[in-house]
Design a protein around this motif. Structure first.
Motif, PDB file in Angstrom:
ATOM      1  N   PRO A 162     -13.687  -9.996 -34.991  1.00 12.65           N
ATOM      2  CA  PRO A 162     -13.736  -8.471 -34.946  1.00 12.65           C
ATOM      3  C   PRO A 162     -12.297  -8.301 -35.790  1.00 12.65           C
ATOM      4  O   PRO A 162     -12.158  -7.206 -36.257  1.00 12.65           O
ATOM      5  N   ASP A 163     -11.198  -9.190 -36.013  1.00 12.26           N
ATOM      6  CA  ASP A 163     -10.249  -8.892 -36.640  1.00 12.26           C
ATOM      7  C   ASP A 163     -10.148  -8.340 -38.055  1.00 12.26           C
ATOM      8  O   ASP A 163      -9.503  -7.348 -38.013  1.00 12.26           O
ATOM      9  N   PRO A 164     -11.261  -8.415 -39.046  1.00  7.05           N
ATOM     10  CA  PRO A 164     -11.175  -7.555 -39.977  1.00  7.05           C
ATOM     11  C   PRO A 164     -11.175  -6.054 -39.810  1.00  7.05           C
ATOM     12  O   PRO A 164     -10.601  -5.261 -40.663  1.00  7.05           O
ATOM     13  N   TYR A 165     -12.303  -5.718 -38.912  1.00  2.95           N
ATOM     14  CA  TYR A 165     -12.776  -4.358 -38.713  1.00  2.95           C
ATOM     15  C   TYR A 165     -11.544  -3.626 -37.756  1.00  2.95           C
ATOM     16  O   TYR A 165     -10.957  -2.451 -38.017  1.00  2.95           O
ATOM     17  N   LEU A 166     -10.959  -4.688 -36.906  1.00  3.61           N
ATOM     18  CA  LEU A 166      -9.792  -3.956 -36.143  1.00  3.61           C
ATOM     19  C   LEU A 166      -8.593  -3.661 -37.006  1.00  3.61           C
ATOM     20  O   LEU A 166      -7.840  -2.825 -36.859  1.00  3.61           O
ATOM     21  N   THR A 167      -8.262  -4.430 -37.904  1.00  2.00           N
ATOM     22  CA  THR A 167      -7.205  -4.433 -38.874  1.00  2.00           C
ATOM     23  C   THR A 167      -7.302  -3.154 -39.758  1.00  2.00           C
ATOM     24  O   THR A 167      -6.352  -2.352 -40.028  1.00  2.00           O
ATOM     25  N   ALA A 168      -8.850  -2.990 -40.422  1.00  3.23           N
ATOM     26  CA  ALA A 168      -8.989  -1.747 -41.080  1.00  3.23           C
ATOM     27  C   ALA A 168      -8.692  -0.540 -40.320  1.00  3.23           C
ATOM     28  O   ALA A 168      -8.078   0.476 -40.838  1.00  3.23           O
ATOM     29  N   ALA A 169      -9.232  -0.508 -39.139  1.00  4.75           N
ATOM     30  CA  ALA A 169      -9.072   0.737 -38.191  1.00  4.75           C
ATOM     31  C   ALA A 169      -7.490   1.074 -38.042  1.00  4.75           C
ATOM     32  O   ALA A 169      -7.082   2.206 -38.129  1.00  4.75           O
ATOM     33  N   GLU A 170      -6.789  -0.050 -37.708  1.00  2.00           N
ATOM     34  CA  GLU A 170      -5.469   0.076 -37.515  1.00  2.00           C
ATOM     35  C   GLU A 170      -4.599   0.636 -38.474  1.00  2.00           C
ATOM     36  O   GLU A 170      -3.800   1.402 -38.631  1.00  2.00           O
ATOM     37  N   GLN A 171      -5.060   0.039 -39.992  1.00  3.14           N
ATOM     38  CA  GLN A 171      -4.350   0.596 -40.961  1.00  3.14           C
ATOM     39  C   GLN A 171      -4.709   2.060 -41.295  1.00  3.14           C
ATOM     40  O   GLN A 171      -3.863   2.866 -41.832  1.00  3.14           O
ATOM     41  N   LEU A 172      -5.812   2.562 -41.070  1.00  2.00           N
ATOM     42  CA  LEU A 172      -6.319   3.856 -41.110  1.00  2.00           C
ATOM     43  C   LEU A 172      -5.580   4.745 -39.870  1.00  2.00           C
ATOM     44  O   LEU A 172      -5.753   6.022 -39.981  1.00  2.00           O
ATOM     45  N   GLY A 173      -5.341   4.151 -38.978  1.00  2.00           N
ATOM     46  CA  GLY A 173      -4.802   5.172 -37.940  1.00  2.00           C
ATOM     47  C   GLY A 173      -6.132   5.579 -37.037  1.00  2.00           C
ATOM     48  O   GLY A 173      -5.834   6.799 -36.460  1.00  2.00           O
ATOM     49  N   VAL A 174      -7.159   4.916 -36.816  1.00  2.00           N
ATOM     50  CA  VAL A 174      -8.269   5.513 -36.161  1.00  2.00           C
ATOM     51  C   VAL A 174      -8.837   4.465 -34.886  1.00  2.00           C
ATOM     52  O   VAL A 174      -8.516   3.210 -35.214  1.00  2.00           O
ATOM     53  N   ASP A 175      -9.606   5.033 -34.406  1.00  4.56           N
ATOM     54  CA  ASP A 175     -10.271   4.440 -33.193  1.00  4.56           C
ATOM     55  C   ASP A 175     -11.355   3.805 -33.658  1.00  4.56           C
ATOM     56  O   ASP A 175     -12.342   4.209 -34.542  1.00  4.56           O
ATOM     57  N   PRO A 176     -11.681   2.505 -33.572  1.00 10.10           N
ATOM     58  CA  PRO A 176     -12.596   1.399 -34.220  1.00 10.10           C
ATOM     59  C   PRO A 176     -14.063   1.845 -33.366  1.00 10.10           C
ATOM     60  O   PRO A 176     -14.923   1.922 -34.274  1.00 10.10           O
ATOM     61  N   ARG A 177     -13.945   2.523 -32.461  1.00  7.84           N
ATOM     62  CA  ARG A 177     -15.132   3.170 -31.694  1.00  7.84           C
ATOM     63  C   ARG A 177     -15.605   4.471 -32.398  1.00  7.84           C
ATOM     64  O   ARG A 177     -16.791   4.711 -32.094  1.00  7.84           O
ATOM     65  N   ARG A 178     -14.857   5.052 -33.059  1.00  4.35           N
ATOM     66  CA  ARG A 178     -15.277   6.085 -33.734  1.00  4.35           C
ATOM     67  C   ARG A 178     -15.435   5.857 -35.354  1.00  4.35           C
ATOM     68  O   ARG A 178     -15.348   6.566 -36.231  1.00  4.35           O
TER      69      ARG A 178
END
Length: 236
Positions: A162-178
C-alpha cells in the motif's frame, strides 16, 4: 460520459466528498505496456533467451525488481537484478522515444486529466516505474495535471504494497479512504485497496477479477468526475 455542474453539486452534498484522484501510469494513462514487453523480450533475447507469451501477464504492472527477478529465474539468465533492471529501463525509454514527440495516451485519459484540473481536484501520478521514466512520461501527460508524483524506486516497498498510495495521499494531505484510484493491473489494484482507497480497475493486458467494492470499466472513456464522486458516495 459527460458531467455537469449541477450533478457535481448534488454529489458534493451527499456525504463525505472525494478529496483526490490517484492514477497509475503505464497501461492506465499511457499506452506503454507493449513497450515494456518489447523491452523485456529484446533484452533477454540479447542474453540468449526467448520469453514465453504467457509470462507477460506475470510481469505486467509489477515493480521492476519483481518483474526482472521473475524473468531471470524463469530463463536462468546469467545476469544480476541491478544490471538487467538498468538494461530494461534504458530499452524501454528507447522504445518510447521511437514513438515520436508524444507518447500515446489511453482512450479518455487526456479528457479525464483536463476535467480534474478544470475542477481543481488534486491528482497524483503513482507508478511502479523508476523516477527517470516517470519524468519522461510527464512530458506527454503534462506536469501541471499532477499535484504530486510517486515513482517506484523512491520507496522501500512499491506495488502491491500500500505504500505508494499511502505516500501519495500523505503528500496531498488527504485521507486515502476518500481517494479514487485508477489502475490497470491486479498488482496495482491490490496496492490501492490495501491503502484503503476506492478502486476503479481498467484492465489492459490481463483481466482483473470482480470483488466487493471494486468497480471495473472497459476504458477511461467510461470515467468522468461525476462518476468518481458517485463512487465515493456509494462507498460511504
Amino acid at each position: 460520459m459527460s458531467s455537469s455542474v449541477s450533478a457535481l453539486g448534488t454529489l458534493l452534498e451527499e456525504g463525505p466528498g472525494l478529496q483526490a484522484v490517484l492514477l497509475d501510469m503505464d497501461g492506465t494513462l499511457v499506452d506503454t505496456e507493449g513497450c515494456w514487453w518489447q523491452a523485456e523480450r529484446e533484452v533477454f533475447a540479447e542474453l540468449g533467451h526467448s520469453l514465453r507469451e504467457e509470462w507477460r501477464q506475470v510481469v505486467v504492472g509489477g515493480p521492476m525488481a519483481r518483474s526482472a527477478g521473475f524473468l531471470i529465474e524463469a530463463t536462468k539468465a546469467d545476469i544480476g537484478l541491478e544490471q538487467v533492471s538498468r538494461l530494461l529501463n534504458a530499452r524501454f525509454v528507447e522504445c518510447v522515444a521511437r514513438m515520436g514527440q508524444s507518447v500515446p495516451l489511453m482512450p479518455g485519459a487526456g479528457r479525464l486529466l483536463a476535467e480534474l484540473t478544470t475542477h481543481g481536484l488534486p491528482a497524483a501520478l503513482v507508478s511502479a516505474s523508476h523516477r527517470h521514466v516517470v519524468d519522461h512520461m510527464l512530458g506527454s501527460l503534462g506536469h501541471a495535471n499532477f499535484a504530486c508524483t510517486v515513482a517506484g524506486d523512491e520507496l522501500a516497498r512499491t506495488k502491491p504494497h500500500p505504500d505508494p498510495y499511502l505516500t501519495a495521499a500523505e503528500q496531498l494531505g488527504v485521507d486515502p479512504r476518500r481517494c479514487a484510484v485508477l489502475e490497470d493491473t491486479a498488482t496495482g489494484v491490490a496496492s490501492a485497496e490495501a491503502a484503503g482507497c476506492r478502486v476503479v480497475a481498467v484492465p489492459s493486458v490481463a483481466p482483473i477479477e470482480p470483488a466487493p467494492g471494486r468497480t471495473i470499466v472497459r476504458s477511461l472513456e467510461e470515467v468522468d468526475l461525476a462518476f468518481l464522486r458517485s463512487l465515493r458516495a456509494v462507498a460511504h
